[in-house]
Design an enzyme around this catalytic site. Structure first.
Site, PDB file in Angstrom:
ATOM      1  N   CYS A   1       0.729  -1.416  -0.122  1.00 25.41           N
ATOM      2  CA  CYS A   1       0.175  -0.213   0.280  1.00 25.41           C
ATOM      3  C   CYS A   1       0.843   0.768   0.136  1.00 25.41           C
ATOM      4  O   CYS A   1       1.989   1.642   0.687  1.00 25.41           O
ATOM      5  CB  CYS A   1      -0.961   0.039   1.208  1.00 25.41           C
ATOM      6  SG  CYS A   1      -1.917   1.397   1.332  1.00 25.41           S
TER       7      CYS A   1
ATOM      8  N   GLY B   1      -7.179  -5.195  -9.860  1.00 22.71           N
ATOM      9  CA  GLY B   1      -7.794  -4.199  -9.289  1.00 22.71           C
ATOM     10  C   GLY B   1      -8.616  -3.854 -10.122  1.00 22.71           C
ATOM     11  O   GLY B   1      -9.660  -3.928  -9.772  1.00 22.71           O
TER      12      GLY B   1
END
Length: 331
Positions: A102, A228
């Site tokens: 992330c 994603g």
């Protein structure tokens, strides 16, 4: 067949990437229905888990129809990560995944997520501790490196495998890139060519069409593809890729009726799982993608992202189906 430990996930699995405020049970249900082979929860703060924070604990919710599924955690402290691993095991997922990718500042500044790419030794030790703290197969999702000067992913892959991870998902960008520029899969391909690597390697980044999925599968030799952003508001990407792999033909896009039905099901599940206020609020990010390409959709989209009453939202969706229920209404 590709396996994560003893978990069989198919011949060439398509995986749903863990995405904060996106990869929740309502969204996952739609992706599973369209052929997704393996899914992950939103990433969960280990500090939130060990403190029993409501938001973190709710993210542990998984359902039998989602299996196999992985619960993803992020953190930077060894004791917290190990304690969180024990909590995750009690939720009984098939896999525990660690987020080392992330790029968001509030995560990185704590040396969690992609922040730990600045300290590979710490990354490996943290992973080792988690592996030893659980009976679940542990996987990792990460990036190529912190920046262009620190693309250590080949070393990272070997070292993480050596401490016991069962699969590695790699986003083809550095942390510095965030989500900009083109994902570089060349290093992912090199890892697959490394004779020392025997765990599954999944590629992630920029896969937004069946043609690109097939090209990258053949060019880089990955064991599976993680998708994603391209799935947000478009869960049909999984069925389209699978059909193209099997036949070499492109499926027609989903019909207006299918799009409206998906948006309705998503909204219903979201309201049921999160409550009306939060369920309606978090659903708003999806409408643009459900109805992308519809001529003159702007006014309907504006109403969808401002209306706060579920019944009125369903009525708007019915209007969209009635107005756009013929192909001439599409761009």
């Amino acid at each position: 067949m590709v396996k994560i430990g003893d978990v069989n996930i198919g011949e060439f699995p398509l995986l749903l990437a863990p995405m904060e405020d996106v990869s929740d049970p309502p969204f996952r249900a739609l992706c599973k229905a369209q052929g997704c082979d393996m899914m992950y929860t939103e990433f969960i703060s280990v500090e939130g888990l060990i403190r029993d924070a409501d938001k973190s604990v709710q993210k542990l919710d998984i359902y039998d129809y989602e299996r196999p599924i992985g619960i993803q955690i992020f953190g930077a402290e060894h004791d917290s990560m190990m304690r969180a691993a024990e909590i995750v095991e009690e939720a009984k997922p098939e896999v525990l995944d660690i987020n080392f990718g992330c790029p968001v500042k509030k995560v990185v500044c704590k040396m969690a997520g992609a922040g730990i790419l600045q300290d590979i030794d710490r990354m490996v030790k943290l992973t080792d501790d988690v592996v030893k703290s659980t009976n679940l197969p542990v996987t990792v999702k990460t990036r190529l490196g912190w920046d262009d000067n620190t693309k250590y992913i080949e070393e990272v892959a070997e070292r993480l495998q050596d401490v016991g991870i069962k699969a590695l998902s790699i986003h083809g960008r550095t942390r510095k890139q965030m989500y900009k520029g083109e994902a570089d899969w060349s290093l992912i391909g090199k890892i697959k060519e490394n004779p020392r690597i025997h765990i599954p390697i999944f590629g992630n980044g920029d896969i937004d069409s069946p043609e690109k999925a097939k090209l990258y599968r053949e060019r880089y030799g990955v064991d599976g593809i993680m998708i994603g952003r391209a799935a947000i508001g478009y869960p049909w990407i999984f069925r389209e890729i699978k059909h193209y792999f099997a036949t070499g033909e492109l499926l027609p896009p989903p019909t207006v009726e299918e799009r409206v039905a998906a948006a309705r099901a998503h909204l219903e599940h979201s309201v049921s799982w999160k409550g009306a206020k939060l369920g309606i609020l978090e659903m708003r990010r999806h409408y643009t993608n459900y109805f992308r390409g519809f001529r003159n959709i702007k006014e309907y989209r504006k109403r969808l992202v401002t209306e706060e009453n579920p019944a009125d939202l369903y009525a708007i969706l019915d209007e969209i189906e009635a107005v756009y229920g013929n192909k001439e209404a599409l761009v």
